[in-house]
Scaffold this active site. Structure first.
Site: not given
Ligand code: FPP
Length: 235
Positions: A15, A20, A32, A62, A126
């Protein structure tokens, strides 16, 4: 680290990518992209430490509600992740698996995912499990639907339904429950992740945003876990 002090299975709620990026005045997708790099750091940490399973919450059911450009960007990142990492996974002995309603992903992602899963199926060092279009509640409902089907076909009396039987009807069949859940960006929530499987999981929450989370942070979470006293409801 002694064997019981090392988690067999670590699950991560990645998260804070959006925050960031926002802190730097950058588009959310840059967050991302940067987050993809933290995945590599954790996979390295997991291999180094001897963790057997690493489950990553990459896209929740979601998350489809986010603006279309962000969803499309995340799907492109998934494609790129599969393209770029397959060679490395084969070289390092990493097996890839996926949980979630995979049929809801764009066809190109489904195809690349299926190819990577098949190509790495015999690897044993792994197992990296990507949770994609994943919802813990939907997973439980899907399991119940399957059980009802088995019952209608006359294969069940009901007596055989135990917690172990139920676990075998979830997307995570064959994967042990997580020993450790890591959540970044300081939120104290489970957010519909592995609701059944997290029953006795130790939770490590760090204020670090996911793109800032590196191998050292992953190893620090393992050290935190090693100091926990797991009682599983006993004394
Ligand atoms: C949460 O940050 C993260 C996500 C919803 C996506 C996670 C994706 C990656 C780490 C990169 C992509 C990798 C793959 C394998 C698809 P957020 O956007 O909810 O952050 P915020 O809460 O600060 O808005």
């Amino acid at each position: 680290m002694s064997k019981s002090a090392l988690p067999r299975h670590v699950a991560i709620i990645m998260d804070g990518n959006g925050r960031w990026a926002q802190q730097r005045g950058l588009p959310r997708l840059v967050g991302h992209e940067q987050g993809s790099k933290s995945i590599r750091a954790c996979v390295e940490g997991a291999m180094e430490a001897g963790v057997e399973f690493l489950t990553l919450y990459a896209f929740s059911s979601e998350n489809w509600k986010r603006p279309a450009p962000e969803v499309e960007g995340l799907m492109r990142l998934l494609e790129r992740f599969l393209d770029d990492k397959l060679k490395e996974m084969l070289k390092e002995g990493v097996r890839l698996q996926a949980i979630g309603r995979i049929s809801e992903l764009p066809p190109i992602c489904q195809r690349k995912l299926a190819e990577a899963i098949a190509a790495t199926a015999a690897n044993t060092r792994l197992t990296v499990v990507l949770a994609l279009s994943y919802s813990g509640r939907v997973e439980i409902v899907d399991a119940i639907k399957g059980i009802v089907r088995e019952a209608r076909e006359g294969k069940l009396t009901g007596e055989e339904i135990t917690p172990e039987f139920f676990s075998d009807r979830l997307y995570t069949k064959g994967i042990p429950d997580p020993d450790l859940l890591i959540r970044t960006s300081g939120e104290m929530r489970v957010s519909n992740f592995l609701l059944w499987q997290l029953s006795y999981t130790e939770i490590h929450v760090t204020p670090k945003l996911w793109p800032d989370f590196g191998k050292e942070d992953f190893l620090a979470a393992l050290a935190d876990y090693a100091g926990r006293n797991r009682r599983f409801g006993g004394i």
